[in-house]
Design a protein around this motif. Structure first.
Motif, PDB file in Angstrom:
ATOM      1  N   GLU A  68      13.137  73.240  80.711  1.00 27.64           N
ATOM      2  CA  GLU A  68      12.858  74.280  81.704  1.00 27.64           C
ATOM      3  C   GLU A  68      11.676  75.156  81.266  1.00 27.64           C
ATOM      4  N   ARG A  69      11.677  75.579  80.014  1.00 26.56           N
ATOM      5  CA  ARG A  69      10.570  76.415  79.511  1.00 26.56           C
ATOM      6  C   ARG A  69       9.247  75.641  79.515  1.00 26.56           C
ATOM      7  N   THR A  70       9.287  74.378  79.122  1.00 28.13           N
ATOM      8  CA  THR A  70       8.064  73.574  79.061  1.00 28.13           C
ATOM      9  C   THR A  70       7.510  73.332  80.458  1.00 28.13           C
ATOM     10  N   LEU A  71       8.381  73.019  81.410  1.00 27.47           N
ATOM     11  CA  LEU A  71       7.919  72.818  82.790  1.00 27.47           C
ATOM     12  C   LEU A  71       7.275  74.096  83.330  1.00 27.47           C
ATOM     13  N   ALA A  72       7.860  75.234  83.051  1.00 29.98           N
ATOM     14  CA  ALA A  72       7.340  76.513  83.552  1.00 29.98           C
ATOM     15  C   ALA A  72       5.949  76.825  83.005  1.00 29.98           C
ATOM     16  N   ARG A  73       5.609  76.271  81.832  1.00 32.40           N
ATOM     17  CA  ARG A  73       4.296  76.526  81.231  1.00 32.40           C
ATOM     18  C   ARG A  73       3.199  75.580  81.728  1.00 32.40           C
ATOM     19  N   LEU A  74       3.554  74.557  82.490  1.00 35.84           N
ATOM     20  CA  LEU A  74       2.536  73.633  82.986  1.00 35.84           C
ATOM     21  C   LEU A  74       1.607  74.337  83.967  1.00 35.84           C
ATOM     22  N   ALA A  75       0.320  74.055  83.869  1.00 31.57           N
ATOM     23  CA  ALA A  75      -0.677  74.699  84.730  1.00 31.57           C
ATOM     24  C   ALA A  75      -0.417  74.424  86.208  1.00 31.57           C
ATOM     25  N   ALA A  76       0.091  73.245  86.543  1.00 37.05           N
ATOM     26  CA  ALA A  76       0.309  72.877  87.941  1.00 37.05           C
ATOM     27  C   ALA A  76       1.592  73.452  88.523  1.00 37.05           C
ATOM     28  N   VAL A  77       2.445  74.014  87.685  1.00 31.31           N
ATOM     29  CA  VAL A  77       3.766  74.477  88.128  1.00 31.31           C
ATOM     30  C   VAL A  77       3.754  75.985  88.375  1.00 31.31           C
ATOM     31  N   SER A  78       4.277  76.389  89.544  1.00 32.00           N
ATOM     32  CA  SER A  78       4.346  77.815  89.857  1.00 32.00           C
ATOM     33  C   SER A  78       5.763  78.376  89.743  1.00 32.00           C
ATOM     34  N   ASP A  79       6.785  77.510  89.797  1.00 33.61           N
ATOM     35  CA  ASP A  79       8.163  77.996  89.714  1.00 33.61           C
ATOM     36  C   ASP A  79       9.088  76.860  89.296  1.00 33.61           C
ATOM     37  N   VAL A  80      10.095  77.180  88.471  1.00 36.06           N
ATOM     38  CA  VAL A  80      11.091  76.210  88.020  1.00 36.06           C
ATOM     39  C   VAL A  80      12.469  76.851  88.087  1.00 36.06           C
ATOM     40  N   THR A  81      13.404  76.155  88.691  1.00 33.54           N
ATOM     41  CA  THR A  81      14.808  76.549  88.680  1.00 33.54           C
ATOM     42  C   THR A  81      15.608  75.326  88.273  1.00 33.54           C
ATOM     43  N   VAL A  82      16.415  75.450  87.222  1.00 29.22           N
ATOM     44  CA  VAL A  82      17.278  74.355  86.777  1.00 29.22           C
ATOM     45  C   VAL A  82      18.718  74.828  86.890  1.00 29.22           C
ATOM     46  N   LEU A  83      19.541  74.024  87.555  1.00 22.58           N
ATOM     47  CA  LEU A  83      20.952  74.355  87.751  1.00 22.58           C
ATOM     48  C   LEU A  83      21.822  73.182  87.315  1.00 22.58           C
ATOM     49  N   PRO A  84      23.038  73.467  86.849  1.00 21.25           N
ATOM     50  CA  PRO A  84      23.966  72.359  86.610  1.00 21.25           C
ATOM     51  C   PRO A  84      24.202  71.621  87.931  1.00 21.25           C
ATOM     52  N   ALA A  85      24.314  70.319  87.885  1.00 20.82           N
ATOM     53  CA  ALA A  85      24.479  69.522  89.107  1.00 20.82           C
ATOM     54  C   ALA A  85      25.738  69.895  89.871  1.00 20.82           C
ATOM     55  N   ASP A  86      26.737  70.438  89.177  1.00 23.12           N
ATOM     56  CA  ASP A  86      27.980  70.798  89.856  1.00 23.12           C
ATOM     57  C   ASP A  86      27.999  72.254  90.337  1.00 23.12           C
ATOM     58  N   ALA A  87      26.869  72.949  90.264  1.00 20.69           N
ATOM     59  CA  ALA A  87      26.798  74.333  90.748  1.00 20.69           C
ATOM     60  C   ALA A  87      26.922  74.347  92.273  1.00 20.69           C
ATOM     61  N   PRO A  88      27.640  75.312  92.834  1.00 22.73           N
ATOM     62  CA  PRO A  88      27.797  75.386  94.284  1.00 22.73           C
ATOM     63  C   PRO A  88      26.470  75.505  95.043  1.00 22.73           C
ATOM     64  N   ARG A  89      25.434  76.054  94.399  1.00 19.37           N
ATOM     65  CA  ARG A  89      24.119  76.188  95.052  1.00 19.37           C
ATOM     66  C   ARG A  89      23.392  74.861  95.190  1.00 19.37           C
ATOM     67  N   VAL A  90      23.833  73.831  94.480  1.00 16.25           N
ATOM     68  CA  VAL A  90      23.167  72.522  94.573  1.00 16.25           C
ATOM     69  C   VAL A  90      23.789  71.773  95.741  1.00 16.25           C
ATOM     70  N   ARG A  91      23.046  71.747  96.843  1.00 21.20           N
ATOM     71  CA  ARG A  91      23.519  71.150  98.088  1.00 21.20           C
ATOM     72  C   ARG A  91      22.835  69.812  98.310  1.00 21.20           C
ATOM     73  N   ALA A  92      23.517  68.952  99.045  1.00 18.65           N
ATOM     74  CA  ALA A  92      22.972  67.625  99.314  1.00 18.65           C
ATOM     75  C   ALA A  92      23.392  67.173 100.702  1.00 18.65           C
ATOM     76  N   VAL A  93      22.683  66.204 101.200  1.00 21.80           N
ATOM     77  CA  VAL A  93      23.091  65.498 102.425  1.00 21.80           C
ATOM     78  C   VAL A  93      23.188  64.026 102.078  1.00 21.80           C
ATOM     79  N   GLY A  94      24.059  63.348 102.774  1.00 19.88           N
ATOM     80  CA  GLY A  94      24.223  61.917 102.560  1.00 19.88           C
ATOM     81  C   GLY A  94      24.420  61.214 103.886  1.00 19.88           C
ATOM     82  N   VAL A  95      24.145  59.926 103.881  1.00 21.23           N
ATOM     83  CA  VAL A  95      24.328  59.096 105.064  1.00 21.23           C
ATOM     84  C   VAL A  95      25.125  57.870 104.657  1.00 21.23           C
ATOM     85  N   VAL A  96      26.121  57.540 105.480  1.00 26.70           N
ATOM     86  CA  VAL A  96      26.937  56.341 105.255  1.00 26.70           C
ATOM     87  C   VAL A  96      26.797  55.432 106.462  1.00 26.70           C
ATOM     88  N   HIS A  97      26.474  54.176 106.214  1.00 22.20           N
ATOM     89  CA  HIS A  97      26.536  53.136 107.234  1.00 22.20           C
ATOM     90  C   HIS A  97      27.683  52.228 106.817  1.00 22.20           C
TER      91      HIS A  97
END
Length: 155
Positions: A68-97
């Motif tokens: 996270e710290r290294t990504l934030a220091r990259l010249a091309a990067v303006s913002d980084v947020t890293v969350l545990p995958a099981d955090a309630p804020r990590v939302r997803a959509v899925g499709v089932v056929h």
């Protein structure tokens, strides 16, 4: 013999980066040079010269903080947020056929919203936390779904 490797956890990184050649390579290099494999990657929201890069990966808590710290220091990067995958804020959509002629309904213990009727050969669209969407997709595959797909939504 005891396993001395640090425990691994899944994380989702949301990286806002410049929409220009080399940005993705720089982000991928941060992960690769630390021996971390990217489970999934998506680029979206290309607005006003920036793109949202979403990466799902597994590593130790210590290495996650370093990434996270290294990504934030990259010249091309303006913002980084890293969350545990099981955090309630990590939302997803899925499709089932579902398999032709089969009806699939999400398991009752998955807190998702959904629409569509697979018995009418319609796709089922699912929305919820990443963990719950993945639970539904795994259940669909176990019931013979013809195709499943998911996307992690930007925060």
């Amino acid at each position: 013999m005891r396993d001395l490797a640090p425990p691994r956890q899944r994380y989702v990184a949301f990286v806002r980066a410049a929409d220009r050649p080399g940005s993705l390579t720089a982000v991928a290099e941060v992960m690769s040079s630390r021996g971390v494999s990217i489970e999934s990657f998506r680029s979206s929201a290309r607005l006003s010269g920036t793109a949202m890069l979403t990466l799902v990966f597994s590593t130790s808590a210590r290495l996650e903080r370093l990434i996270e710290r290294t990504l934030a220091r990259l010249a091309a990067v303006s913002d980084v947020t890293v969350l545990p995958a099981d955090a309630p804020r990590v939302r997803a959509v899925g499709v089932v056929h579902a398999a032709p002629g089969r009806r699939f309904i999400p398991p009752g213990d998955a807190a998702v919203t959904w629409s569509g009727d697979t018995s009418l050969d319609q796709p089922l669209l699912i929305e919820g936390t990443l963990v719950d969407v993945e639970k539904v997709l795994a259940a669909a595959v176990a019931e013979g779904a013809a195709l499943v797909s998911s996307i992690v939504l930007p925060p």
